[in-house]
Design an enzyme around this catalytic site. Structure first.
Site, short mmCIF file in Angstrom:
data_model
loop_
_atom_site.label_atom_id
_atom_site.label_comp_id
_atom_site.label_asym_id
_atom_site.label_seq_id
_atom_site.Cartn_x
_atom_site.Cartn_y
_atom_site.Cartn_z
N LYS A 93 0.84 -1.21 0.00
CA LYS A 93 0.00 0.00 0.00
C LYS A 93 0.88 1.25 0.00
O LYS A 93 0.70 2.15 -0.81
CB LYS A 93 -0.91 -0.05 1.23
CG LYS A 93 -1.88 1.11 1.33
CD LYS A 93 -2.86 0.86 2.47
CE LYS A 93 -3.62 2.12 2.79
NZ LYS A 93 -4.60 1.93 3.86
N GLU B 161 10.55 -4.74 4.48
CA GLU B 161 10.63 -6.14 4.05
C GLU B 161 10.30 -6.26 2.57
O GLU B 161 11.00 -6.93 1.80
CB GLU B 161 9.64 -7.02 4.85
CG GLU B 161 9.97 -7.19 6.31
CD GLU B 161 9.39 -6.09 7.20
OE1 GLU B 161 9.09 -4.99 6.68
OE2 GLU B 161 9.26 -6.32 8.41
N GLY C 74 -4.92 -2.34 5.22
CA GLY C 74 -4.14 -3.49 4.75
C GLY C 74 -4.84 -4.82 5.01
O GLY C 74 -4.96 -5.66 4.10
N ARG C 75 -5.29 -5.03 6.22
CA ARG C 75 -5.88 -6.33 6.57
C ARG C 75 -7.31 -6.48 6.04
O ARG C 75 -7.94 -7.50 6.27
CB ARG C 75 -5.82 -6.55 8.07
CG ARG C 75 -6.48 -5.46 8.90
CD ARG C 75 -6.06 -5.55 10.36
NE ARG C 75 -6.56 -4.44 11.17
CZ ARG C 75 -5.97 -3.26 11.26
NH1 ARG C 75 -4.87 -3.01 10.57
NH2 ARG C 75 -6.47 -2.32 12.05
N GLU D 108 -4.84 -7.32 15.09
CA GLU D 108 -4.37 -6.00 14.71
C GLU D 108 -5.53 -5.00 14.81
O GLU D 108 -5.33 -3.82 15.12
CB GLU D 108 -3.80 -6.03 13.28
CG GLU D 108 -2.82 -4.91 13.01
CD GLU D 108 -2.05 -5.12 11.72
OE1 GLU D 108 -0.99 -5.77 11.75
OE2 GLU D 108 -2.51 -4.63 10.67
N HIS E 21 -5.16 -34.04 17.58
CA HIS E 21 -4.09 -34.92 18.04
C HIS E 21 -2.96 -34.14 18.69
O HIS E 21 -1.87 -34.67 18.89
CB HIS E 21 -3.58 -35.77 16.88
CG HIS E 21 -4.64 -36.66 16.35
ND1 HIS E 21 -4.82 -37.96 16.76
CD2 HIS E 21 -5.65 -36.41 15.47
CE1 HIS E 21 -5.87 -38.48 16.15
NE2 HIS E 21 -6.39 -37.55 15.37
N LYS F 119 8.01 -0.63 12.30
CA LYS F 119 8.60 -0.24 11.03
C LYS F 119 9.74 0.77 11.25
O LYS F 119 10.70 0.81 10.50
CB LYS F 119 7.54 0.37 10.10
CG LYS F 119 6.53 -0.65 9.59
CD LYS F 119 5.60 -0.08 8.53
CE LYS F 119 4.62 -1.12 8.01
NZ LYS F 119 3.75 -0.70 6.94
C1 G6Q Z 1 -2.52 -4.01 7.93
C2 G6Q Z 1 -1.31 -3.39 8.39
C3 G6Q Z 1 -0.04 -4.04 7.94
C4 G6Q Z 1 0.34 -3.73 6.50
C5 G6Q Z 1 1.78 -4.17 6.25
C6 G6Q Z 1 2.23 -3.94 4.84
O1 G6Q Z 1 -3.65 -3.63 8.20
O2 G6Q Z 1 -1.33 -2.05 8.10
O3 G6Q Z 1 -0.06 -5.43 8.10
O4 G6Q Z 1 -0.53 -4.36 5.62
O5 G6Q Z 1 2.63 -3.52 7.14
O6 G6Q Z 1 2.13 -2.59 4.49
P1 G6Q Z 1 2.28 -2.13 3.01
O7 G6Q Z 1 1.16 -2.73 2.21
O8 G6Q Z 1 2.21 -0.64 3.04
O9 G6Q Z 1 3.60 -2.64 2.52
#
Ligand code: G6Q
Length: 551
Positions: free
Chosen positions: A214, A220, A275-276, A361, A392, A512
């Site tokens: 986003k 990462e 994001g989620r 989250e 199990h 971050k």
């Molecule tokens: C989700 C969070 C988080 C995010 C990641 C990746 O709700 O905000 O999990 O999706 O940190 O972020 P980017 O899509 O900006 O790389």
């Protein structure tokens, strides 16, 4: 539309319905599900709801009609209906980021209308979907070729958190519907092993990377994306190859261009998609490549059906509202610290991991929308594994341990891979587990079966362990949409009761920033000044000493 103006509301613990629930809890906390079922032959059917293709049996919960009425009263006192309206109309209910929360717009039908800040967002959503579909058709048909003219056979999604967990989960869940002649992989971890293992047997000439971020600034993802570019160019040689092998999913066109991805190859979304909550936006590009545009649209229709159910159904019959209220009941009145989800469906093996992010989250928050302490416990710890594997290993603790763990069991009446008696055995296990958890086995029953007196306590099952059972006909893209939206709105319901912002993630933002400070201390030639605590300083020193060795 601007942020919802809010006067400081009554603290949750002072609300009449909350107090009534506390009193009611004292009365019913020792009631046993055995007795509740014995007293009401119709309980199983009565405490269940069927809607939009999902059947929820919540009768094996430690509730009476009065409990449910009080929980609904609590929802009303907390303004759940108004908050649902606010979300669906584009109000900026994510108050700490001053954003609307409109994942529901991602799955609205093309003829719907939703105006946010003066613009109808539905045509924008549809336009991106159309571009995604055109791109996917090209790749899937072989019309889109790699730089050297080869057909794309491998797709690697590079992303993390919300830009990874949804796509991974959806790919695994819908693998049955996916192109079997293509390989789909997901790289998220900054650990180089993730990238190395995902690419080791692939040919760059046939590989397409989706850099999914986003913000397009996530450490990462950017690190993996740069490694991907090097990996691809090592074989393809020519920087012009990037435009045939890299596409981006992002809201940040400038950073995408800086990375060298052609803006023509970028699929956008909007700041009102968290994001989620983004797997049904362009973040789902890998899903669409795998299952095709038509199946993707069927998934969106499933999401939308649940959205409409949530928006328009009275709370007494409202699947997400009921599940959310029950979650609050166990979390805050029974003091349950965790909640589990057990899909009896191998394809849903990543569903618990996906739900962990969605639930924790969103609702792992300690202050209200106004910044005051919430005063009660918020989001439970979520965990789970597909059935029957969990039986199990850790089910022992659920059956006979000392903690109360409310569980959701998810099953489908038809298998996508019918094989002998497998499916009947799978579902028999699901039903047996919820039955055993609810009713247990009394000492008298154990003794009557001839167990020696010494072993009776060990073989006794207290029961009274609460469960929800969710049943659908078959796992399809549509059903997956229903299920995900169900949990999204259950999380929303809980967040409304706790009066927290379920849509920000300041805890993630902190992480971050922190790592970036330490990186130069690990890599600089000169020993860094010991600026941390004695533990962190010692760990950094040790790492610097040993990092040069190779395996
Ligand atoms: C989700 C969070 C988080 C995010 C990641 C990746 O709700 O905000 O999990 O999706 O940190 O972020 P980017 O899509 O900006 O790389």
């Amino acid at each position: 539309m601007s942020a919802v103006p809010r006067a400081a509301p009554t603290p949750l613990a002072e609300r009449p319905a909350w107090r009534a629930l506390l009193e009611h809890y004292q009365k019913i906390r020792t009631l046993h599900l055995r007795d509740l079922f014995a007293a009401d032959a119709g309980r199983g059917e009565r405490l269940s709801v069927e809607a939009v293709g999902l059947y929820l049996d919540y009768s094996k919960n430690r509730v009476t009609d009065e409990t449910m009425a009080l929980l609904v009263r609590l929802a009303n006192e907390c303004g759940l209906a108004e908050r649902i309206t606010a979300m669906f109309s584009g109000a900026k209910i994510n108050v700490t980021e001053e954003r609307a929360v409109l994942h529901v717009a991602l799955r609205m039908p093309a003829d719907a209308r939703l105006v946010v800040d003066g613009a109808d967002v539905v045509p924008e959503v549809q336009a991106v979907l159309a571009r995604m579909a055109a791109f996917c058709d090209e790749v899937r048909s072989g019309a889109w070729r790699g730089h050297t003219g080869r057909v794309i056979r491998n797709v690697i999604n590079v992303g993390i958190g919300g830009s990874d967990l949804g796509p991974v989960m959806a790919y695994e869940a819908l693998r049955h519907y996916s192109r079997r002649d293509m390989i789909f992989r997901f790289v998220s971890n900054v650990d180089g092993t993730d990238f190395a293992e995902a690419t080791r047997d692939l040919d760059p000439e046939e590989t397409l990377f989706i850099v999914c971020s986003k913000t397009f600034t996530t450490l990462e993802t950017l690190t993996n994306a740069h490694s991907a570019r090097e990996w691809a160019l090592r074989k393809l040689g020519d920087a012009r190859a990037i435009r045939r092998h890299f596409v981006a999913v992002s809201t940040n066109a400038d950073e995408v261009a800086k990375f060298g991805i052609d803006p023509q190859n970028m699929f956008g979304f909007w700041d009102w998609v968290g994001g989620r909550y983004s797997m049904d936006s362009a973040v789902g590009l890998s899903t669409m490549l795998a299952i095709g545009p038509e199946n993707f649209r069927a998934m969106l229709a499933g999401f939308h059906a649940m959205d409409e159910h949530f928006r328009s159904t009275s709370f007494e019959r409202n699947l997400p509202a009921l599940m959310g209220l029950l979650a609050v009941w166990y979390n805050d009145f029974f003091g349950a610290q965790t909640a589990a989800v057990f899909p009896y469906e191998q394809y849903l093996k990543r569903f618990p991991a996906y739900l962990q992010q969605l639930t924790m989250e969103s609702n792992g928050k300690h202050v209200t929308l106004e910044g005051a302490p919430v005063g009660v416990n918020t989001g439970p710890i979520y965990w789970g594994e597909p059935g029957t594997n969990g039986q199990h290993s850790f089910y022992q603790l659920i059956h006979q341990g000392t903690r109360l763990i409310p569980c959701d069991f998810i099953g489908f009446c038809q298998s996508l891979n019918p094989l002998g008696q497998h499916h009947d055995l799978l579902l028999a296990n699901l039903f047996a587990q919820t039955e055993a958890l609810a009713f247990g086995k009394t000492a008298a029953e154990v003794a009557a079966a001839g167990t020696s007196a010494r072993l009776v306590p060990h073989r006794t099952f207290e029961g009274n362990r609460p469960t929800n059972t969710l049943i659908a006909e078959r796992l399809t893209p549509h059903t997956l949409g229903l299920l995900v939206a169900l949990y999204e709105h259950s999380v929303f319901t809980q967040g409304v009761i706790w009066n927290i912002d379920s849509f920000d993630q300041w805890g993630v933002e902190l992480g971050k920033v922190l790592a970036n400070r330490i990186v130069p201390e690990l890599t600089s030639a000169a020993d860094p000044k010991p600026v941390h605590d004695s533990s962190t300083n010692a760990l950094i020193r040790r790492y610097r000493r040993l990092r040069r060795g190779s395996p």
